[in-house]
Structure formats: structure tokens, C-alpha cells
Design a protein around this motif. Structure first.
Motif, PDB file in Angstrom:
ATOM      1  N   TRP A 297     -90.984 -88.718  19.974  1.00  0.00           N
ATOM      2  CA  TRP A 297     -90.611 -89.647  21.032  1.00  0.00           C
ATOM      3  C   TRP A 297     -91.655 -90.755  20.981  1.00  0.00           C
ATOM      4  O   TRP A 297     -92.853 -90.517  21.154  1.00  0.00           O
ATOM      5  CB  TRP A 297     -90.616 -88.976  22.407  1.00  0.00           C
ATOM      6  CG  TRP A 297     -90.526 -89.986  23.512  1.00  0.00           C
ATOM      7  CD1 TRP A 297     -91.540 -90.398  24.339  1.00  0.00           C
ATOM      8  CD2 TRP A 297     -89.375 -90.744  23.898  1.00  0.00           C
ATOM      9  NE1 TRP A 297     -91.079 -91.358  25.208  1.00  0.00           N
ATOM     10  CE2 TRP A 297     -89.760 -91.594  24.957  1.00  0.00           C
ATOM     11  CE3 TRP A 297     -88.055 -90.789  23.444  1.00  0.00           C
ATOM     12  CZ2 TRP A 297     -88.878 -92.473  25.573  1.00  0.00           C
ATOM     13  CZ3 TRP A 297     -87.172 -91.665  24.055  1.00  0.00           C
ATOM     14  CH2 TRP A 297     -87.580 -92.485  25.106  1.00  0.00           C
TER      15      TRP A 297
ATOM     16  N   TRP B 283     -84.017 -80.382  21.686  1.00  0.00           N
ATOM     17  CA  TRP B 283     -85.256 -81.087  21.991  1.00  0.00           C
ATOM     18  C   TRP B 283     -84.964 -82.518  22.448  1.00  0.00           C
ATOM     19  O   TRP B 283     -85.542 -83.004  23.431  1.00  0.00           O
ATOM     20  CB  TRP B 283     -86.181 -81.073  20.773  1.00  0.00           C
ATOM     21  CG  TRP B 283     -87.568 -81.580  21.036  1.00  0.00           C
ATOM     22  CD1 TRP B 283     -88.587 -80.906  21.655  1.00  0.00           C
ATOM     23  CD2 TRP B 283     -88.089 -82.874  20.711  1.00  0.00           C
ATOM     24  NE1 TRP B 283     -89.715 -81.702  21.721  1.00  0.00           N
ATOM     25  CE2 TRP B 283     -89.427 -82.912  21.142  1.00  0.00           C
ATOM     26  CE3 TRP B 283     -87.555 -83.993  20.084  1.00  0.00           C
ATOM     27  CZ2 TRP B 283     -90.241 -84.031  20.971  1.00  0.00           C
ATOM     28  CZ3 TRP B 283     -88.369 -85.104  19.910  1.00  0.00           C
ATOM     29  CH2 TRP B 283     -89.695 -85.113  20.351  1.00  0.00           C
TER      30      TRP B 283
ATOM     31  N   GLY C 123     -85.523 -84.058  26.128  1.00  0.00           N
ATOM     32  CA  GLY C 123     -86.347 -85.253  26.240  1.00  0.00           C
ATOM     33  C   GLY C 123     -85.621 -86.378  26.957  1.00  0.00           C
ATOM     34  O   GLY C 123     -86.199 -87.091  27.777  1.00  0.00           O
TER      35      GLY C 123
ATOM     36  N   TRP D  10     -92.847 -87.715  31.201  1.00  0.00           N
ATOM     37  CA  TRP D  10     -92.588 -87.336  29.806  1.00  0.00           C
ATOM     38  C   TRP D  10     -92.306 -88.583  28.983  1.00  0.00           C
ATOM     39  O   TRP D  10     -92.822 -88.736  27.884  1.00  0.00           O
ATOM     40  CB  TRP D  10     -91.400 -86.363  29.738  1.00  0.00           C
ATOM     41  CG  TRP D  10     -91.277 -85.680  28.408  1.00  0.00           C
ATOM     42  CD1 TRP D  10     -91.824 -84.480  28.065  1.00  0.00           C
ATOM     43  CD2 TRP D  10     -90.557 -86.137  27.251  1.00  0.00           C
ATOM     44  NE1 TRP D  10     -91.490 -84.169  26.760  1.00  0.00           N
ATOM     45  CE2 TRP D  10     -90.713 -85.166  26.251  1.00  0.00           C
ATOM     46  CE3 TRP D  10     -89.798 -87.274  26.976  1.00  0.00           C
ATOM     47  CZ2 TRP D  10     -90.137 -85.296  24.986  1.00  0.00           C
ATOM     48  CZ3 TRP D  10     -89.230 -87.408  25.715  1.00  0.00           C
ATOM     49  CH2 TRP D  10     -89.406 -86.424  24.734  1.00  0.00           C
ATOM     50  N   HIS D  11     -91.481 -89.484  29.505  1.00  0.00           N
ATOM     51  CA  HIS D  11     -91.086 -90.677  28.757  1.00  0.00           C
ATOM     52  C   HIS D  11     -92.242 -91.650  28.521  1.00  0.00           C
ATOM     53  O   HIS D  11     -92.182 -92.473  27.605  1.00  0.00           O
ATOM     54  CB  HIS D  11     -89.937 -91.407  29.463  1.00  0.00           C
ATOM     55  CG  HIS D  11     -88.640 -90.703  29.285  1.00  0.00           C
ATOM     56  ND1 HIS D  11     -87.907 -90.235  30.341  1.00  0.00           N
ATOM     57  CD2 HIS D  11     -87.946 -90.381  28.164  1.00  0.00           C
ATOM     58  CE1 HIS D  11     -86.807 -89.643  29.883  1.00  0.00           C
ATOM     59  NE2 HIS D  11     -86.821 -89.723  28.565  1.00  0.00           N
TER      60      HIS D  11
ATOM     61  N   HIS E 102     -94.626 -87.945  22.066  1.00  0.00           N
ATOM     62  CA  HIS E 102     -94.427 -86.522  21.767  1.00  0.00           C
ATOM     63  C   HIS E 102     -94.013 -86.371  20.306  1.00  0.00           C
ATOM     64  O   HIS E 102     -93.318 -87.228  19.763  1.00  0.00           O
ATOM     65  CB  HIS E 102     -93.318 -85.930  22.644  1.00  0.00           C
ATOM     66  CG  HIS E 102     -93.620 -85.981  24.096  1.00  0.00           C
ATOM     67  ND1 HIS E 102     -94.360 -85.025  24.743  1.00  0.00           N
ATOM     68  CD2 HIS E 102     -93.293 -86.900  25.039  1.00  0.00           C
ATOM     69  CE1 HIS E 102     -94.473 -85.343  26.028  1.00  0.00           C
ATOM     70  NE2 HIS E 102     -93.826 -86.485  26.219  1.00  0.00           N
TER      71      HIS E 102
END
Length: 106
Positions: A24, A73, A77, A84-85, A89
């Protein structure tokens, strides 16, 4: 695939056991000068080179196990929250002695 910004088929001779990678790419200002270019934010998938004699067997393992895990995944995501964003990752699938493992790495 609609959430994937970049799909790379890497070349070269790599002795690593990594056969598939996903990342990511977070909106970090270092991606584009002082700002964030929107084309850089999103998921990237890397397919790594494997020995030609093992390619068919590895392809079967990827289709049966790694690709469903990759889909999961990316789905998780996509649904994750802002924290998280905003963080980069990486997730890797390794194949060693016929055993596929996967995990998040920093």
C-alpha cells in the motif's frame, strides 16, 4: 484489480524466496516533491522472477493460495480506516521447500 495502481513483473536473478509482493503506497509527501501526487497512492503488486524449472508448480501454488490471500489483503486494506491508509504497508508471499508463507513486513 480496480484498486491496484501498479502491477510489476520484475526481472533479474534473485535468490530470495519471495514470489509475490504487495504494498500500500500511502499519501506521503516524499512521493512527489512537497505534495502528494494522487497517481502514486494505492496498491502495488510485484510478481518476482522464479526459476523456469519451477514456474509451473509455483504458478499453481499462487493461483490456489496466494492470489486468494492477496485479494483478501487488498479487500481488508480498502475497507481499513484512515490510520491504515496514511501508513505504508507491505505484504510478501514466500515459497520455500514447497511451503508458502505470507506476512506483513515494515
Amino acid at each position: 484489480m480496480s484498486h491496484v495502481k501498479e502491477l510489476r513483473f520484475l526481472t533479474g536473478n534473485d535468490s530470495s524466496t519471495v514470489v509475490l509482493g504487495a504494498a500500500w503506497i500511502a499519501p506521503v509527501s516524499r512521493n512527489h516533491g512537497r505534495g502528494v501526487h494522487p497517481d502514486t497512492v494505492g496498491f502495488r503488486i510485484d510478481v518476482l522472477p522464479v526459476d523456469a524449472t519451477q514456474r509451473a508448480a509455483i504458478r499453481a501454488v499462487l493461483r490456489a493460495h496466494a492470489l486468494p490471500q492477496l485479494h483478501e489483503w487488498i479487500t481488508e486494506g480498502t475497507a481499513a480506516g484512515e490510520t491504515w491508509h496514511l501508513t505504508p504497508h507491505q505484504h510478501y508471499w514466500r515459497l520455500s521447500d514447497g511451503h508458502l508463507t505470507h506476512l506483513d513486513e515494515a
